[in-house]
Write a protein that holds these residues in place. Sequence first.
Motif, short mmCIF file in Angstrom:
data_model
loop_
_atom_site.label_atom_id
_atom_site.label_comp_id
_atom_site.label_asym_id
_atom_site.label_seq_id
_atom_site.Cartn_x
_atom_site.Cartn_y
_atom_site.Cartn_z
N THR A 474 0.86 -1.21 0.00
CA THR A 474 0.00 0.00 0.00
C THR A 474 0.88 1.24 0.00
OG1 THR A 474 -1.66 -1.19 1.27
CG2 THR A 474 -1.83 1.20 1.23
N TRP A 475 0.53 2.24 -0.80
CA TRP A 475 1.24 3.51 -0.76
C TRP A 475 0.79 4.27 0.47
CZ3 TRP A 475 1.95 6.31 -6.12
CH2 TRP A 475 2.63 5.45 -6.99
N LEU A 476 1.79 4.84 1.15
CA LEU A 476 1.48 5.67 2.31
C LEU A 476 1.47 7.14 1.86
CD1 LEU A 476 3.71 4.02 5.06
CD2 LEU A 476 1.30 3.59 4.54
N GLN A 477 0.49 7.88 2.29
CA GLN A 477 0.38 9.30 1.92
C GLN A 477 0.45 10.13 3.19
OE1 GLN A 477 -2.42 10.73 -1.16
NE2 GLN A 477 -3.31 12.02 0.46
N PHE A 478 1.39 11.07 3.24
CA PHE A 478 1.56 11.96 4.38
C PHE A 478 1.15 13.37 3.96
CE2 PHE A 478 4.69 8.57 4.91
CZ PHE A 478 4.36 8.12 6.18
N ASN A 479 0.13 13.94 4.54
CA ASN A 479 -0.31 15.31 4.27
C ASN A 479 0.44 16.23 5.22
OD1 ASN A 479 -2.23 14.54 2.32
ND2 ASN A 479 -3.68 14.01 3.94
N CYS A 480 1.35 17.04 4.65
CA CYS A 480 2.24 17.79 5.52
C CYS A 480 1.49 18.80 6.37
CB CYS A 480 3.35 18.47 4.70
SG CYS A 480 2.75 19.66 3.48
N GLU A 481 0.31 19.29 5.87
CA GLU A 481 -0.44 20.24 6.68
C GLU A 481 -0.85 19.63 8.02
OE1 GLU A 481 -1.29 19.34 3.65
OE2 GLU A 481 -1.56 21.05 2.29
N ASP A 482 -1.03 18.28 8.03
CA ASP A 482 -1.52 17.64 9.25
C ASP A 482 -0.46 17.57 10.34
OD1 ASP A 482 -3.85 17.23 7.89
OD2 ASP A 482 -3.39 15.14 7.33
N TYR A 483 0.82 17.73 9.98
CA TYR A 483 1.90 17.51 10.94
C TYR A 483 2.70 18.78 11.21
CZ TYR A 483 0.71 12.93 9.13
OH TYR A 483 0.04 11.83 8.72
N GLY A 484 2.17 19.94 10.79
CA GLY A 484 2.84 21.20 11.11
C GLY A 484 4.02 21.50 10.23
N GLY A 485 4.03 20.94 9.07
CA GLY A 485 5.10 21.27 8.15
C GLY A 485 6.09 20.14 7.99
N GLU A 486 7.21 20.51 7.37
CA GLU A 486 8.19 19.49 6.98
C GLU A 486 8.76 18.76 8.18
OE1 GLU A 486 12.49 19.29 4.73
OE2 GLU A 486 11.16 20.95 4.28
N GLU A 487 9.12 19.48 9.23
CA GLU A 487 9.72 18.81 10.40
C GLU A 487 8.74 17.82 11.03
OE1 GLU A 487 11.18 21.63 13.14
OE2 GLU A 487 12.77 22.39 11.82
N GLY A 488 7.51 18.20 11.13
CA GLY A 488 6.50 17.29 11.69
C GLY A 488 6.30 16.07 10.82
N THR A 489 6.33 16.29 9.51
CA THR A 489 6.17 15.16 8.59
C THR A 489 7.32 14.18 8.74
OG1 THR A 489 4.98 16.56 7.02
CG2 THR A 489 5.90 14.49 6.18
N ILE A 490 8.53 14.71 8.86
CA ILE A 490 9.69 13.84 9.04
C ILE A 490 9.56 13.02 10.33
CG2 ILE A 490 12.17 13.80 9.48
CD1 ILE A 490 12.38 16.20 7.57
N ALA A 491 9.10 13.65 11.39
CA ALA A 491 8.94 12.94 12.67
C ALA A 491 7.92 11.81 12.55
CB ALA A 491 8.52 13.94 13.76
N VAL A 492 6.84 12.06 11.79
CA VAL A 492 5.82 11.02 11.62
C VAL A 492 6.39 9.86 10.82
CG1 VAL A 492 3.61 10.48 10.55
CG2 VAL A 492 3.88 12.58 11.89
N ILE A 493 7.15 10.16 9.79
CA ILE A 493 7.75 9.09 8.98
C ILE A 493 8.73 8.29 9.82
CG2 ILE A 493 9.22 8.61 6.99
CD1 ILE A 493 7.98 11.05 5.61
N GLU A 494 9.53 9.01 10.62
CA GLU A 494 10.49 8.29 11.45
C GLU A 494 9.80 7.43 12.50
OE1 GLU A 494 12.91 11.47 12.87
OE2 GLU A 494 14.38 11.28 11.23
N ALA A 495 8.65 7.89 13.01
CA ALA A 495 7.88 7.07 13.96
C ALA A 495 7.35 5.80 13.29
CB ALA A 495 6.73 7.89 14.54
N TYR A 496 6.91 5.96 12.04
CA TYR A 496 6.47 4.78 11.30
C TYR A 496 7.62 3.79 11.11
CZ TYR A 496 5.78 1.87 7.21
OH TYR A 496 5.75 0.81 6.36
N ILE A 497 8.80 4.34 10.77
CA ILE A 497 9.96 3.47 10.56
C ILE A 497 10.29 2.71 11.83
CG2 ILE A 497 12.44 3.48 10.12
CD1 ILE A 497 11.95 5.83 8.19
N ALA A 498 10.20 3.40 12.97
CA ALA A 498 10.53 2.76 14.26
C ALA A 498 9.53 1.65 14.61
CB ALA A 498 10.57 3.81 15.36
#
Length: 621
Positions: A474-498
């Motif tokens: 499945t493709w994962l889609q991250f809406n950056c507006e939901d995470y407060g911008g680029e830094e928040g998006t990176i944190a969410v991706i890293e949490a998924y990786i963990a």
Amino acid sequence: MTAIKTKMLTILLGVIFIASNTSFAQTCVTVGSATGTLSPVLKSNPGFCSTPATLTNVCDCPTGFVAVGYEAEVGNFYGPLVHSQFTLRCRELNQDGTLGNTVSLTCSNGTANGNTQPAPDDANANEALVGAQLRIGCAVDRVTGNSKPIADIIAGSPNSTNTTMAGVGGTGGGLGPLQIVPNGNVIVGMESYEDPTNNISGGVAWRYAPIVSCTSNDCAPNNCVTLLCPADITVACITDVDLDPNLASASSTCGSIRGQWITNPLITNAPGCPGTTYTYFYKAVDTQGNIGCCERVVTIDNDPPVLTVPPGFGVDCFDDIEVSINDATVTDDCAEFNLYLTAPEVVGEFGCPGTQYIYTYRLIDKCGRIVEATRTFTENANAAPTIQAPVDITCECLAGVNPNPDLATVTTSCGVGYDVTVTGPQQIGQQDCPGTIYRYTYMVTDACGRTAVDFQDFTIQNSAPIFSRCEEDTWLQFNCEDYGGEEGTIAVIEAYIASVTAYSACGDNLMVFNNFNSNNINTCINNGINTITFRATDNCGRTSFCTTTYVVVDTEAPDIIEEAQDHWEICNYNSPDNFDDWVDNNGGAVAFDGCSNENVTWSTIPFNPTFNCMGASGTTT
């Protein structure tokens, strides 16, 4: 015919006359030989008390004694009041029909030791046992005797009329039959039966003997009749004696001899046994009724019986042994004996080569002499045990291996007992890796100490590492507006990786590696497809990969938080530059984007506007 009858009557009357008017005739009683045995009453054999009782001994009162009671040792694993053994109590029968005071004990019925010894149970004074009844189950629970006065027994009163004694033992088991000996007889002993596995009393067969006359006829002097007896003799058996009354030489000085006879003997000790004497009184009567008397003593002297049995021999198994009491040959002077065959004594381990099974043939004659002979059977060499381990099995992991000794197939010779043990495993290969073998050794050891082994292999077959929570399909889609911008998006991706984990086929947690680099993530634009590749390696060296595909999107337009400001300008030579500055600064308008303001692009309508002051008084843009 009439004359003959008259003559006989005269003789009989003469005998009666002398018996009632002389001092040498008196009544005398003694105990005869044990002539009979009642049917055995034996333990039951169902369930846990399945071993049949075995005849082990003959327990008689001493010669001249009768049974008057019994005593017991009780208490074993069958119950606190169950007989482990019991013994008959005997008293001497005096010739006048009374009983002596000294108590003599027979051997025991059963040889196991009990926990307690209740008080003995004796009959009333001058009474003897004429019957008994058992309570019996897996063993003898109780003995209850039936007694009768000696005088009534001598008189021939029916033994069915008797007194029931108190008894010794408990109330378990079943009530056996009430057994009464024939009239004129008393109990003088028993055949002892016991359980061969624990030596606890397992039953009894009562032995009985008659009370017989031992009339004494001391000879009184007679001046008329002279009688000369045959000489005293010693014989092996009383049947060897010629009891012809005419062997005595008789004469009369007062008339002629008209009749001679012999009385029943006065017997000392056990009839037919060495040292026992039979005193016979030879008598003669003359024509005047005068009676003369002399005595002849016959002494018994014989050898014990000779017991011969065939020799034993080698057998393949115990079950091949065939023995019978009929195998024995007995030579006895007077042919009065009882012959028994005991359970075998096992020397060695049952069923093993070289083990001996010794059968004892026991002969007990009427004098109480015991003669034994044995037959020894030796177990031949037989085959050692064999074992076949359960079939080999393929499994995923060592944790699933389950060797079971009960699944092995074992054969032994002659039903010899055995034990199976499992040892191991021997590991051949890397733990929990495909093709690795865990080998278990199954060993059987029989009761003879002989062993055999076989092996069962468990072969490992499993898959490479397995990922959990890796979204590969499945493709994962991250809406950056939901995470407060680029830094928040990176944190969410890293949490998924963990959250992505991997484990081996046997459940071991593995280290997970990935190629994610936050520096490579684009700003908040629809910047195409991104991938993260996960990698895990198990202890077998197998590596699995899992790739997650994701996109970062900006789905919301920026917000203008300050509107553009109107600008008035007096046209002069600076006006074109001021206009350009106003346009470049977006007319003073300010916008905000949820991902990043760097993603905000300004445009104007008209596109790329220009300003010219010439003739442009009052011009607006």
